[in-house]
Design a protein around this motif. Sequence first.
Motif, PDB file in Angstrom:
ATOM      1  N   THR A   1       7.221   9.135   1.439  1.00  0.00           N
ATOM      2  CA  THR A   1       6.350   7.968   1.338  1.00  0.00           C
ATOM      3  C   THR A   1       5.121   8.377   0.550  1.00  0.00           C
ATOM      4  O   THR A   1       4.492   9.398   0.844  1.00  0.00           O
TER       5      THR A   1
ATOM      6  N   ASN B   1       1.459   6.960  -1.634  1.00  0.00           N
ATOM      7  CA  ASN B   1       0.514   5.896  -1.966  1.00  0.00           C
ATOM      8  C   ASN B   1       0.512   5.756  -3.482  1.00  0.00           C
ATOM      9  O   ASN B   1       0.243   6.730  -4.189  1.00  0.00           O
TER      10      ASN B   1
ATOM     11  N   ARG C   1       8.166   3.864  -0.522  1.00  0.00           N
ATOM     12  CA  ARG C   1       9.050   4.771   0.194  1.00  0.00           C
ATOM     13  C   ARG C   1      10.281   4.997  -0.674  1.00  0.00           C
ATOM     14  O   ARG C   1      10.908   4.050  -1.117  1.00  0.00           O
TER      15      ARG C   1
ATOM     16  N   ASP D   1       0.794  -1.229   0.000  1.00  0.00           N
ATOM     17  CA  ASP D   1       0.000   0.000   0.000  1.00  0.00           C
ATOM     18  C   ASP D   1       0.825   1.277   0.000  1.00  0.00           C
ATOM     19  O   ASP D   1       0.286   2.367   0.197  1.00  0.00           O
ATOM     20  N   SER D   2       2.137   1.173  -0.201  1.00  0.00           N
ATOM     21  CA  SER D   2       2.952   2.391  -0.183  1.00  0.00           C
ATOM     22  C   SER D   2       4.287   2.167  -0.883  1.00  0.00           C
ATOM     23  O   SER D   2       4.749   1.030  -1.028  1.00  0.00           O
TER      24      SER D   2
ATOM     25  N   SER E   1      -0.358   5.548  -7.161  1.00  0.00           N
ATOM     26  CA  SER E   1      -1.593   5.941  -7.839  1.00  0.00           C
ATOM     27  C   SER E   1      -2.217   4.787  -8.601  1.00  0.00           C
ATOM     28  O   SER E   1      -3.424   4.749  -8.821  1.00  0.00           O
TER      29      SER E   1
ATOM     30  N   VAL F   1      -1.648   0.735  -8.346  1.00  0.00           N
ATOM     31  CA  VAL F   1      -0.931  -0.432  -7.820  1.00  0.00           C
ATOM     32  C   VAL F   1      -0.828  -1.547  -8.851  1.00  0.00           C
ATOM     33  O   VAL F   1       0.010  -2.444  -8.727  1.00  0.00           O
TER      34      VAL F   1
END
Length: 382
Positions: free
Chosen positions: A110, A112, A95, A92-93, A114, A116
Amino acid sequence: MSRDPGTPRLLRRLNDRAALELLLGDGPLTRAELGERTGLSKVTAGQLLARLEERGLVEVAGERAGGRGPHAALYAVVPSSAYVAGLEVLPDSLRVGVADITGRTVVEITVNPSDVGDPVRAVHDAVRRACDTADVSLARLRSFVIGTRGVVDPVTGDVRWAYDLPAWHVGVLAGLRETLGASVTIENDVNLVALAEHEYGAAAGYDDFAVIWAGVGQGLGVMLGGKLHRGISGGAGEIGWLPVPGEPLPTEVSAPQSGSFQRLVGHAALTGLAERHGVTGDSVPDMVRRGDEGFLDEVAARLAVGAAAVAVVLDPGLIVLSGEVGRAGGERLAAKVEEAVARVCPSRPAVVTTRVDGNPVLRGALVAALGQAREQVFSDTV
């Protein structure tokens, strides 16, 4: 007798590389100090510095007062001569860290992702945002290292299997290199943690050690002879699958939580253990942090099963506990694991907690990226 015409050029290149490494590690240095440490004459050291200064790799960074004569110029590596990026990919992220060639992190963000379902676009957008924040052109990045869960094929560099990152599959690396350049590398996240421990943490000065990652998932990073051990297929370190007496063997390898060691020390197992001991907390790491001696003894005994298996096969001498559970337990848990391992195997490795500040995966990714970038930049000075 003929001489190899490339020899003087090769010697200059080797001298340049040695000087740059010295300036990175011990700089800034004067011309005389650099000559003394490299064994070069003052004249040769001066020529070397002039050459590197012309290439934009070193600069005068100050002066050092001497005797009655003029002050001596201090030389240092130009931080902006090259930049690198390191990334940690989670479900979900993303980094992202950007560092200059000296290793100083100039930005860490970090985001999210856009999209996945499109790793190439997600990584490109995240890196571009980090570069914009740091005011560094994307074109100035010389190396990218991406840390991800799962198995990375050591031959092709592709992600061969990642259970909670289904979009990361064979073909993603080629897309990333087409978008960001040929210097993109994907590496297993716990292997990068091992690099960070070796460079900055508890394993500094050790060429043979193992990192046990205890968290939501279990992982193992192994360094032997100063090099990461990945295995033939990249599967070395998947310790969650370690068979454990008393725990059922997995019947489906596509379900990672079914691994025997994972069943013994995963979050579900430690939550149940905490309940039996009356330990409460907001999360498993919080429970480990708050746990009484009896609870920690049982946690340590379970982790020692994996640590002992590593010790009897590899005898690394040092095992570093990392991950949320390892970090939360600290030296108190590490000491208990060391005692428990000594009771069940003939070798007695030292067991310590992680000493890497910040995000260990990201720091390891930057270590790897810097190594690649310096090889490129410092080997092309002549």
